[in-house]
Motif scaffolding. Structure first.
Motif, PDB file in Angstrom:
ATOM      1  N   LEU A   1       0.826  -1.215   0.000  1.00 14.74           N
ATOM      2  CA  LEU A   1       0.000   0.000   0.000  1.00 14.74           C
ATOM      3  C   LEU A   1       0.858   1.262   0.000  1.00 14.74           C
ATOM      4  O   LEU A   1       0.542   2.243  -0.680  1.00 14.74           O
ATOM      5  N   VAL A   2       1.941   1.245   0.737  1.00 16.24           N
ATOM      6  CA  VAL A   2       2.825   2.416   0.777  1.00 16.24           C
ATOM      7  C   VAL A   2       3.530   2.595  -0.559  1.00 16.24           C
ATOM      8  O   VAL A   2       3.605   3.717  -1.094  1.00 16.24           O
ATOM      9  N   TYR A   3       4.043   1.528  -1.122  1.00 15.62           N
ATOM     10  CA  TYR A   3       4.714   1.621  -2.419  1.00 15.62           C
ATOM     11  C   TYR A   3       3.756   2.112  -3.510  1.00 15.62           C
ATOM     12  O   TYR A   3       4.108   2.960  -4.338  1.00 15.62           O
ATOM     13  N   MET A   4       2.534   1.578  -3.537  1.00 19.99           N
ATOM     14  CA  MET A   4       1.580   1.975  -4.557  1.00 19.99           C
ATOM     15  C   MET A   4       1.171   3.433  -4.409  1.00 19.99           C
ATOM     16  O   MET A   4       1.000   4.149  -5.411  1.00 19.99           O
ATOM     17  N   ALA A   5       1.024   3.909  -3.180  1.00 22.49           N
ATOM     18  CA  ALA A   5       0.654   5.306  -2.962  1.00 22.49           C
ATOM     19  C   ALA A   5       1.744   6.247  -3.462  1.00 22.49           C
ATOM     20  O   ALA A   5       1.468   7.229  -4.171  1.00 22.49           O
ATOM     21  N   ILE A   6       2.986   5.948  -3.115  1.00 24.12           N
ATOM     22  CA  ILE A   6       4.087   6.809  -3.551  1.00 24.12           C
ATOM     23  C   ILE A   6       4.280   6.719  -5.053  1.00 24.12           C
ATOM     24  O   ILE A   6       4.538   7.728  -5.729  1.00 24.12           O
ATOM     25  N   ALA A   7       4.156   5.508  -5.606  1.00 25.12           N
ATOM     26  CA  ALA A   7       4.295   5.349  -7.062  1.00 25.12           C
ATOM     27  C   ALA A   7       3.210   6.119  -7.798  1.00 25.12           C
ATOM     28  O   ALA A   7       3.465   6.719  -8.857  1.00 25.12           O
ATOM     29  N   THR A   8       1.987   6.120  -7.265  1.00 22.34           N
ATOM     30  CA  THR A   8       0.899   6.854  -7.903  1.00 22.34           C
ATOM     31  C   THR A   8       1.175   8.338  -7.939  1.00 22.34           C
ATOM     32  O   THR A   8       1.038   8.999  -8.983  1.00 22.34           O
ATOM     33  N   MET A   9       1.575   8.886  -6.817  1.00 23.36           N
ATOM     34  CA  MET A   9       1.834  10.329  -6.764  1.00 23.36           C
ATOM     35  C   MET A   9       3.090  10.707  -7.540  1.00 23.36           C
ATOM     36  O   MET A   9       3.132  11.745  -8.201  1.00 23.36           O
TER      37      MET A   9
ATOM     38  N   VAL B   1      -8.825  -6.858  -0.828  1.00 24.25           N
ATOM     39  CA  VAL B   1      -9.665  -5.875  -1.517  1.00 24.25           C
ATOM     40  C   VAL B   1      -9.072  -4.482  -1.391  1.00 24.25           C
ATOM     41  O   VAL B   1      -9.095  -3.688  -2.339  1.00 24.25           O
ATOM     42  N   GLN B   2      -8.522  -4.170  -0.244  1.00 29.30           N
ATOM     43  CA  GLN B   2      -7.890  -2.860  -0.034  1.00 29.30           C
ATOM     44  C   GLN B   2      -6.714  -2.666  -0.992  1.00 29.30           C
ATOM     45  O   GLN B   2      -6.542  -1.573  -1.562  1.00 29.30           O
ATOM     46  N   CYS B   3      -5.942  -3.688  -1.197  1.00 29.03           N
ATOM     47  CA  CYS B   3      -4.821  -3.591  -2.132  1.00 29.03           C
ATOM     48  C   CYS B   3      -5.321  -3.443  -3.571  1.00 29.03           C
ATOM     49  O   CYS B   3      -4.716  -2.712  -4.372  1.00 29.03           O
ATOM     50  N   LEU B   4      -6.419  -4.099  -3.905  1.00 28.13           N
ATOM     51  CA  LEU B   4      -6.973  -3.969  -5.251  1.00 28.13           C
ATOM     52  C   LEU B   4      -7.506  -2.562  -5.490  1.00 28.13           C
ATOM     53  O   LEU B   4      -7.400  -2.039  -6.605  1.00 28.13           O
ATOM     54  N   VAL B   5      -8.068  -1.922  -4.472  1.00 27.10           N
ATOM     55  CA  VAL B   5      -8.541  -0.541  -4.630  1.00 27.10           C
ATOM     56  C   VAL B   5      -7.375   0.398  -4.920  1.00 27.10           C
ATOM     57  O   VAL B   5      -7.492   1.334  -5.722  1.00 27.10           O
ATOM     58  N   SER B   6      -6.235   0.150  -4.295  1.00 29.16           N
ATOM     59  CA  SER B   6      -5.060   0.973  -4.581  1.00 29.16           C
ATOM     60  C   SER B   6      -4.619   0.823  -6.036  1.00 29.16           C
ATOM     61  O   SER B   6      -4.138   1.788  -6.646  1.00 29.16           O
ATOM     62  N   LEU B   7      -4.802  -0.358  -6.625  1.00 25.65           N
ATOM     63  CA  LEU B   7      -4.490  -0.550  -8.041  1.00 25.65           C
ATOM     64  C   LEU B   7      -5.466   0.239  -8.917  1.00 25.65           C
ATOM     65  O   LEU B   7      -5.077   0.790  -9.952  1.00 25.65           O
ATOM     66  N   ILE B   8      -6.737   0.289  -8.531  1.00 25.98           N
ATOM     67  CA  ILE B   8      -7.713   1.074  -9.288  1.00 25.98           C
ATOM     68  C   ILE B   8      -7.335   2.539  -9.287  1.00 25.98           C
ATOM     69  O   ILE B   8      -7.364   3.217 -10.335  1.00 25.98           O
ATOM     70  N   LEU B   9      -6.961   3.069  -8.134  1.00 27.59           N
ATOM     71  CA  LEU B   9      -6.589   4.479  -8.044  1.00 27.59           C
ATOM     72  C   LEU B   9      -5.316   4.759  -8.840  1.00 27.59           C
ATOM     73  O   LEU B   9      -5.167   5.847  -9.408  1.00 27.59           O
ATOM     74  N   LYS B  10      -4.422   3.798  -8.884  1.00 31.42           N
ATOM     75  CA  LYS B  10      -3.222   3.969  -9.712  1.00 31.42           C
ATOM     76  C   LYS B  10      -3.594   4.056 -11.188  1.00 31.42           C
ATOM     77  O   LYS B  10      -3.064   4.891 -11.933  1.00 31.42           O
ATOM     78  N   SER B  11      -4.527   3.220 -11.630  1.00 30.34           N
ATOM     79  CA  SER B  11      -4.939   3.260 -13.040  1.00 30.34           C
ATOM     80  C   SER B  11      -5.696   4.535 -13.371  1.00 30.34           C
ATOM     81  O   SER B  11      -5.679   4.976 -14.521  1.00 30.34           O
ATOM     82  N   LEU B  12      -6.369   5.146 -12.401  1.00 30.76           N
ATOM     83  CA  LEU B  12      -7.061   6.407 -12.640  1.00 30.76           C
ATOM     84  C   LEU B  12      -6.091   7.558 -12.841  1.00 30.76           C
ATOM     85  O   LEU B  12      -6.308   8.431 -13.686  1.00 30.76           O
TER      86      LEU B  12
END
Length: 582
Positions: free
Chosen positions: A211-219, A257-268
């Protein structure tokens, strides 16, 4: 979006070659069987009937038949006379061995990780041959593996700004995890990176790293100012995706499911995040399968400490994504309202008063989604009906809790108001020909709301505080097209203020979509649609007899990227323009 079946495209020539060989072999076996039958018949005719006919016939046929017939006869004796079954079995065995060798990563090994991993890939379109696509996939896979093996400089200096922005912007609109818990997990991951260069996440802590890696990668990817930041975000994204298999397999269902939501936000937020629609469908199916839509006990809660409020917010965040993405694409919802029994999140005014933090916009956005669903069922009602609902919603407790100095919150609320009015007008335009009342009516209010929202969004883009998503591309285009069609219908009854707003909407929409093309390639197609929509609006709306300067075509050249509802609106505008102004 990458299709898992494309992984076998490269092996297609070899499969066809082996298939031809097997067909020739099968034909040869059938010829052997026919030759054997003729030899047996000849033996029976020469020796005559009797108890020893079968034995003598067998010997005679063995001597007189050619070598291949003798081999076929031996196979028949060993199998009890099933030469055809033996040939077919060999055919199937060869086919299975060929596909299993050349397609080692096929979807025969069915798992959630493979489906999510395929939906998260964003490879270039397959414009070359199958072998070239297969080689491209191998090249990218090796490049990603090599990049993931390089050490990552994970420090507070390089990551703290991205974490804070993710918490202030993304989690405020989509609170799928608790803000304080997220910041605590970040401190944990940061301390592990300071302790060792390449920390190894244990199975019980893998979701925290992910979750931390995906959040930083998204931003980092969404706000990349140079190649170094973009490369850093790509590194973290690859590292997080390498942890996806173990994270989904060893985490609790709610955590998965929480990790999958982070993937959705990354794709957005990023074009390399994969297919938002597919990821959303997978995640929604997982949430429904564990009963998040009717959560009534503690059975579905994760062991890592996810409380019930956080679980509720995660489900409602997922529902908000389902509603907004489905509306933007013109597709059905994954779950209907009557199937949901989970309590909706309350307003946030007490939350703001207690700790002074900015309120979550989830409650206001959910209320807005339900208003849109209700209003679309009654497009024929008078303008005052929709305007009263919009005014009542804007004076609600969840909305009034936003401070006037909160620019991000003000832009989101202005977006929601414009979205509601746009949906009401769009439903009218698609179904009926109800005329709009000028200025103070629904049409004039929609144009004013669209201009106010686009103006705030452009101001934030100019100072770099806005994070454009792929949903913004759809909503900007929809606002511009609906405003253009309303202006076309109002014609001479528009005031000077509305005329100025229509002109400003065109400029703002074209500017924002041009800005979005740097992140999302499909924004170019939407920009062309906006230009086409305003081509149908007369340059001077004061006279309906004014000729359009450019000739109108009989077809809508917008491609298949646009949703069907937008293409339908453009068709209505073209038909009205050709009948009234040509």
């Amino acid at each position: 979006m990458a299709d898992p079946r494309n992984s076998a495209i490269g092996s297609l020539p070899s499969v066809l070659s082996v298939s031809k060989q097997m067909l020739h072999g099968l034909k040869r076996r059938v010829e052997e069987l026919e030759s054997l039958q003729r030899a047996n018949k000849h033996a029976r005719l020469s020796n005559g009937p009797g108890p020893e006919a079968t034995t003598h016939g067998h010997s005679a046929s063995t001597v007189s038949a050619p070598a291949n017939t003798q081999r076929s006869h031996q196979l028949q004796a060993a199998d009890g006379g099933s030469t055809i079954r033996h040939a077919l079995a060999e055919f199937g065995q060869l086919a299975l061995s060929t596909t299993s060798t050349d397609n080692s990563e096929s979807i025969r090994h069915f798992s959630l990780w493979q489906i999510v991993n395929a939906a998260s890939k964003a490879l270039p379109p397959a414009s070359a041959s199958g072998a070239d696509v297969y080689d491209l996939r191998n090249t990218l896979r090796h490049a990603h593996q090599k990049q993931a093996e390089q050490p990552i400089t994970f420090s507070r200096l390089t990551t703290s700004s991205f974490v804070q922005r993710y918490a202030d912007t993304v989690l405020r609109i989509y609170p799928f995890m608790d803000r304080d818990r997220f910041l605590h997990d970040y401190e944990f991951v940061l301390s592990e990176h300071e302790r060792t260069l390449s920390p190894h996440a244990s199975p019980s802590q893998g979701h925290r790293y992910f979750l931390v890696y995906m959040a930083i990668a998204t931003m980092a990817t969404a706000t990349a100012a140079d190649l170094h930041i973009s490369y850093f975000g790509s590194q973290l994204h690859i590292l997080a995706m390498s942890m996806l298999r173990d994270t989904l397999a060893k985490s609790e269902p709610v955590t998965a499911v929480q990790c999958l939501v982070s993937l959705i936000l990354k794709s957005l937020h990023c074009s390399d995040g994969g297919s938002t629609w597919q990821l959303l469908g997978i995640t929604m199916a997982q949430a429904i399968s564990i009963g998040l839509h009717r959560l009534s006990d503690e059975a579905a809660l994760g062991s890592h400490g996810t409380n019930q409020d956080e679980t509720h917010n995660m489900f409602w965040t997922l529902l908000l994504l389902d509603r907004t993405v489905s509306d933007a694409l013109g597709r059905p919802y994954a779950i209907q309202d009557q199937d949901i029994t989970t309590a909706r999140p309350p307003g946030q005014e007490s939350y703001v008063a207690s700790n002074g933090k900015p309120p979550s916009l989830l409650a206001a956005a959910l209320e807005h989604c339900y208003l849109i669903s209700e209003s679309q069922q009654d497009p024929w009602k008078p303008d005052i009906y929709f305007l009263t609902i919009a005014d009542s919603w804007s004076r609600g407790t969840s909305v009034s809790a936003v401070s006037p100095d909160d620019e991000h919150g003000a832009e989101q609320l202005s977006r929601l108001e414009a979205r509601y009015l746009i949906c009401a007008c769009r439903k009218r335009l698609l179904i009926t020909n109800i005329p709009h009342s000028p200025d103070k009516g629904l049409g004039g209010r929609t144009i004013s709301a669209c201009w106010a929202w686009l103006h705030l969004l452009e101001a934030q883009c100019m100072i770099g505080t806005a994070l454009l998503t792929t949903l913004d591309v759809y909503e900007i285009t929809r606002a511009a097209v609906v405003s253009a069609l309303i202006a076309q219908q109002l014609a001479r009854s528009m005031s000077n203020e509305l005329l100025a707003d229509v002109a400003n909407i065109r400029v703002l929409a074209m500017s924002l979509l041009s800005f979005a093309t740097a992140k999302f390639g499909h924004a170019t197609e939407f920009r062309n649609a906006v230009s086409l929509a305003f081509q149908y609006v007369p340059p001077t709306l004061q006279s309906t007899k004014h000729k359009i300067s450019e000739p109108l075509s009989n077809t809508i050249e917008t491609g298949k990227v646009l949703p069907r509802s937008l293409r339908k609106l453009l068709s209505i505008a073209r038909t009205a323009a050709m009948s009234g102004y040509t």
